[in-house]
Design a protein around this motif. Sequence first.
Motif, short mmCIF file in Angstrom:
data_model
loop_
_atom_site.label_atom_id
_atom_site.label_comp_id
_atom_site.label_asym_id
_atom_site.label_seq_id
_atom_site.Cartn_x
_atom_site.Cartn_y
_atom_site.Cartn_z
N UNK A 93 -6.25 -0.14 -9.41
CA UNK A 93 -5.71 0.70 -8.34
C UNK A 93 -6.89 1.33 -7.59
N UNK A 94 -6.98 1.04 -6.30
CA UNK A 94 -8.08 1.50 -5.47
C UNK A 94 -7.57 2.55 -4.48
N UNK A 95 -8.26 3.66 -4.40
CA UNK A 95 -7.99 4.71 -3.42
C UNK A 95 -9.09 4.64 -2.38
N UNK A 96 -8.71 4.56 -1.09
CA UNK A 96 -9.74 4.28 -0.10
C UNK A 96 -9.35 4.74 1.30
N UNK A 97 -10.34 4.74 2.18
CA UNK A 97 -10.12 4.89 3.62
C UNK A 97 -11.31 4.23 4.32
N UNK A 107 0.83 -1.20 0.00
CA UNK A 107 0.00 0.00 0.00
C UNK A 107 0.87 1.25 0.00
N UNK A 108 0.28 2.35 -0.48
CA UNK A 108 0.94 3.65 -0.44
C UNK A 108 -0.05 4.68 0.09
N UNK A 109 0.46 5.80 0.55
CA UNK A 109 -0.38 6.80 1.18
C UNK A 109 -0.11 8.18 0.60
N UNK A 123 -19.85 -2.47 15.08
CA UNK A 123 -18.39 -2.37 15.03
C UNK A 123 -17.69 -3.59 14.44
N UNK A 124 -18.36 -4.33 13.56
CA UNK A 124 -17.73 -5.41 12.82
C UNK A 124 -17.26 -4.87 11.48
N UNK A 125 -16.10 -5.28 11.03
CA UNK A 125 -15.48 -4.73 9.82
C UNK A 125 -16.38 -4.85 8.59
N UNK A 126 -16.33 -3.83 7.74
CA UNK A 126 -17.03 -3.86 6.45
C UNK A 126 -16.04 -3.74 5.29
N UNK A 127 -14.75 -3.81 5.59
CA UNK A 127 -13.73 -3.59 4.55
C UNK A 127 -13.85 -4.59 3.39
N UNK A 128 -13.94 -5.87 3.71
CA UNK A 128 -14.00 -6.88 2.66
C UNK A 128 -15.23 -6.68 1.79
N UNK A 129 -16.35 -6.36 2.42
CA UNK A 129 -17.58 -6.12 1.66
C UNK A 129 -17.44 -4.88 0.78
N UNK A 130 -16.72 -3.87 1.26
CA UNK A 130 -16.50 -2.67 0.47
C UNK A 130 -15.68 -2.94 -0.77
N UNK A 131 -14.57 -3.64 -0.61
CA UNK A 131 -13.75 -3.98 -1.78
C UNK A 131 -14.53 -4.86 -2.76
N UNK A 132 -15.32 -5.79 -2.23
CA UNK A 132 -16.11 -6.66 -3.09
C UNK A 132 -17.16 -5.87 -3.85
N UNK A 133 -17.82 -4.96 -3.17
CA UNK A 133 -18.85 -4.15 -3.82
C UNK A 133 -18.25 -3.30 -4.94
N UNK A 143 -3.92 0.98 -3.13
CA UNK A 143 -3.36 -0.36 -3.31
C UNK A 143 -3.96 -0.99 -4.55
N UNK A 144 -3.31 -2.02 -5.01
CA UNK A 144 -3.83 -2.73 -6.19
C UNK A 144 -4.71 -3.87 -5.73
#
Length: 323
Positions: free
Chosen positions: A275-279, A260-262, A307-317, A269-270
């Motif tokens: 290439x996805x830009x995210x937070x 990752x880069x900032x 407070x359960x992560x939604x990151x994986x669902x976000x990338x998938x969506x 990140x790829x």
Amino acid sequence: MNDVWGDTALALRVRRSLGKKHPVVAVATVARDNVAISGWGAAAEADFEIGSISKGVTGLLYRDAVERGVLKGSTTLGELLPLEKNCPVAGVELQALSKHRSGLPSLPPARLGLRRSLWWWNGSNPYGETLDETIEQAAEVKVGNPRPRYSNFGFELLGHAVARAQNTTYPQLVQERIAAKLGLKSWYIAASPGDLRPTSLLGHSKRGWKREAWTGESLAPAGGIRSTIRDMAEFARALLEERTVGLDALDPVAPLGSGARIGAAWITLENKGRVITWHNGGTGGFRTWLGMDREAGIGAVILSATSASVDAAGFRLLDEHGA
């Protein structure tokens, strides 16, 4: 699915991805010419804690100030905030803070220990400090090596310093430079529980325990903004359409580990050749995610009052949205 509003197909897809741990969710997919919004468990007008996506907003405001010549990347905290000259934190440069390379800890020592333990057990707000109280705490903080280290404390100081450089407060700066220009009427920052609106949701832990709202003047630049899903979708679209300030905050300038880069807060990140830009964001009772494929001109947002992560669902969506 009786409690779903908006785009039911979108809700079904995300609900299947998230599972049963998220009873209150709002979601959006965004393209330059189209926005789809849906949700369940709360009305469309409900506002969520967006958590550390607030850091992305602070990154935009920092780069906007640099672009307009209000300050420089080499400007130090001591030049803008009332820190003692012999305080190590006073010598930290804003550009280092924006990349999480300042050497500051995630939190000052005064916020650890008993208060964090109480938050874990009873869901109380571990933040809540005024800016003056945070500046007092800074005197006790040691500055470590300038290696990548995620710092909530650093972004609190960064945001308030950028505001001080413009003779205003952080909430006012957010409104003047971003929210008002984009028509984001739901965006606001609660300095105390009394500032919450009737539309404000309260979050829950993974086990369903109620959590106090994370309010506080000092917290604002690192995690204090609240928003509806409609305004988060509009914010994402404005980023894609380059209609807001400080956009070079999205451009990566330094490594952040694991490929990752900032930029200024924003991470790239790829993922599956794109290439996805995210937070993302996480508070006591909320998890959030905003991601974009800037080249394709698409984005996605997920807001959850659990407070359960939604990151994986976000990338998938986002991946499905671009398929």
